[in-house]
Enzyme design. Structure first.
Site, mmCIF file in Angstrom:
data_model
loop_
_atom_site.group_PDB
_atom_site.id
_atom_site.type_symbol
_atom_site.label_atom_id
_atom_site.label_comp_id
_atom_site.label_asym_id
_atom_site.label_seq_id
_atom_site.Cartn_x
_atom_site.Cartn_y
_atom_site.Cartn_z
ATOM 1 N N HIS A 128 0.923 -0.930 -0.283
ATOM 2 C CA HIS A 128 0.372 0.034 -0.071
ATOM 3 C C HIS A 128 0.938 1.660 0.155
ATOM 4 C CE1 HIS A 128 -2.985 2.871 1.011
ATOM 5 N NE2 HIS A 128 -4.209 1.500 1.153
ATOM 6 N N GLY A 157 4.601 21.971 10.259
ATOM 7 C CA GLY A 157 6.149 21.171 10.429
ATOM 8 C C GLY A 157 7.161 22.091 10.026
ATOM 9 N N HIS A 207 10.126 13.392 8.084
ATOM 10 C CA HIS A 207 11.762 12.583 9.747
ATOM 11 C C HIS A 207 11.702 11.677 9.531
ATOM 12 C CE1 HIS A 207 11.337 11.006 13.927
ATOM 13 N NE2 HIS A 207 11.815 12.072 14.088
ATOM 14 N N PRO A 208 13.065 11.529 9.882
ATOM 15 C CA PRO A 208 14.064 10.457 9.205
ATOM 16 C C PRO A 208 13.179 8.732 9.292
ATOM 17 C CG PRO A 208 15.021 11.596 11.358
ATOM 18 C CD PRO A 208 14.208 12.361 11.105
ATOM 19 N N ALA A 245 9.616 9.090 10.410
ATOM 20 C CA ALA A 245 8.188 8.739 10.504
ATOM 21 C C ALA A 245 7.625 9.197 9.266
ATOM 22 C CB ALA A 245 8.027 9.485 12.327
ATOM 23 N N GLY A 246 8.567 9.832 8.546
ATOM 24 C CA GLY A 246 7.948 10.625 7.040
ATOM 25 C C GLY A 246 7.655 11.549 8.118
#
Length: 300
Positions: free
Chosen positions: A89, A169, A174-175, A177-178
């Site tokens: 997905h 943001g 985020h490395p 968490a994306g």
């Protein structure tokens, strides 16, 4: 066929999608983070190892639902690393998409405030936030598939483009968490139809022909996905306006296309809560689908 009817007060439904569908201990922990939040009822959870994705559904007063979503996000961000995640997905985030749905007694302004509150909390933790559908800042960002195009692997280059700076943001993923997509949307139906073949070609061709963006049925999104663990393929569908394009209409179109492709149908399934109105007149036996009572939700 029973349905879940919430208490007679203003309530908000949240149906977050988490990029984890294989580790049972992790998924149980995520569900517990929600269920342990005061004032929130966890009404459904489902997952699939090929999709590598879990869907939760919970409801309560708007403030309680936001608190539960924060608790879920904290658990997910402490556990899921998208750099090691591979699934069928599409996804751009460990906590990929957080849709809120208004229930009776919850006004749109209150629901949008819940979106903004959760978005601000997430952005403060270094995760880029995009708002979509009714929470979108512009029409260019109202579509979830458009925001998610390129997936996590293409996210850094996407965010570097001025037109894709996040709504909140940092302008970089985020490395681990994306990013996350947060929105307020109408109730929809997530409906999957399986094909009795390992060959992904028929599912991909049928999905392309059925989805609205390919000139198919209105208000239908579709993906062709391989279910390697089951030896099947799947047409994964979202019916975003089921009163316009019904479950039966979509199923009949898939069945017609499968016959033309020379493949057999291998059952269908509903993911997450299903509005009771979408099931009126639907013959689950004809669809070869099972539906748990906790999945049927009374929604306006």
């Amino acid at each position: 066929m029973a349905s879940v009817t919430p208490l007679n007060r203003g309530w908000l439904l949240c149906e977050p999608n988490v990029s984890e569908g294989r580790d049972e201990a992790r998924m149980t922990g995520f569900a517990e983070a929600v269920a342990e939040t005061a004032g929130v009822e966890l009404i459904h959870r489902s997952s699939d190892p090929d999709h590598h994705r879990m869907v939760l559904a919970y409801l309560g007063g708007p403030e309680a639902v936001v608190q539960a979503t924060m608790a879920l996000a904290a658990a997910v961000y402490g556990s899921v690393d998208l750099r090691r995640h591979r699934g069928a997905h599409p996804r751009i985030g460990a906590l990929d998409v957080v849709p809120f749905v208004r229930g009776p007694g919850c006004g749109e302004a209150e629901a949008l405030a819940a979106c903004r509150s959760f978005g601000a909390w997430t952005a403060a933790r270094g995760v880029p936030v995009f708002f979509y559908e009714r929470a979108a800042a512009s029409c260019e960002r109202d579509s979830l598939p458009r925001i998610r195009s390129g997936q996590f692997e293409g996210l850094a280059s996407k965010l570097a483009r001025p037109e894709w700076r996040p709504d909140l943001g940092p302008p970089a993923p985020h490395p681990s968490a994306g990013a996350v997509v947060v929105g307020l949307r109408a109730p929809l139906v997530r409906f999957n139809v399986n094909l009795g073949t390992r060959d992904p070609g028929p599912a991909r061709r049928l999905a392309g022909a059925i989805r609205e963006s390919g000139g198919g049925l209105p208000h239908v999104r579709a993906l062709g996905i391989s279910l390697k663990r089951r030896g099947l393929t799947q047409i994964s569908l979202n019916l975003t306006r089921y009163a316009v394009t019904s479950v039966d209409t979509v199923y009949d179109r898939v069945a017609e296309g499968a016959r033309a492709e020379g493949v057999m149908l291998a059952g269908s399934e509903f993911i997450g809560p299903v509005p009771a109105g979408a099931l009126r007149g639907v013959d689950l036996e004809r669809l070869d689908a099972e539906l748990d009572a906790d999945q049927i939700l009374d929604l306006p």
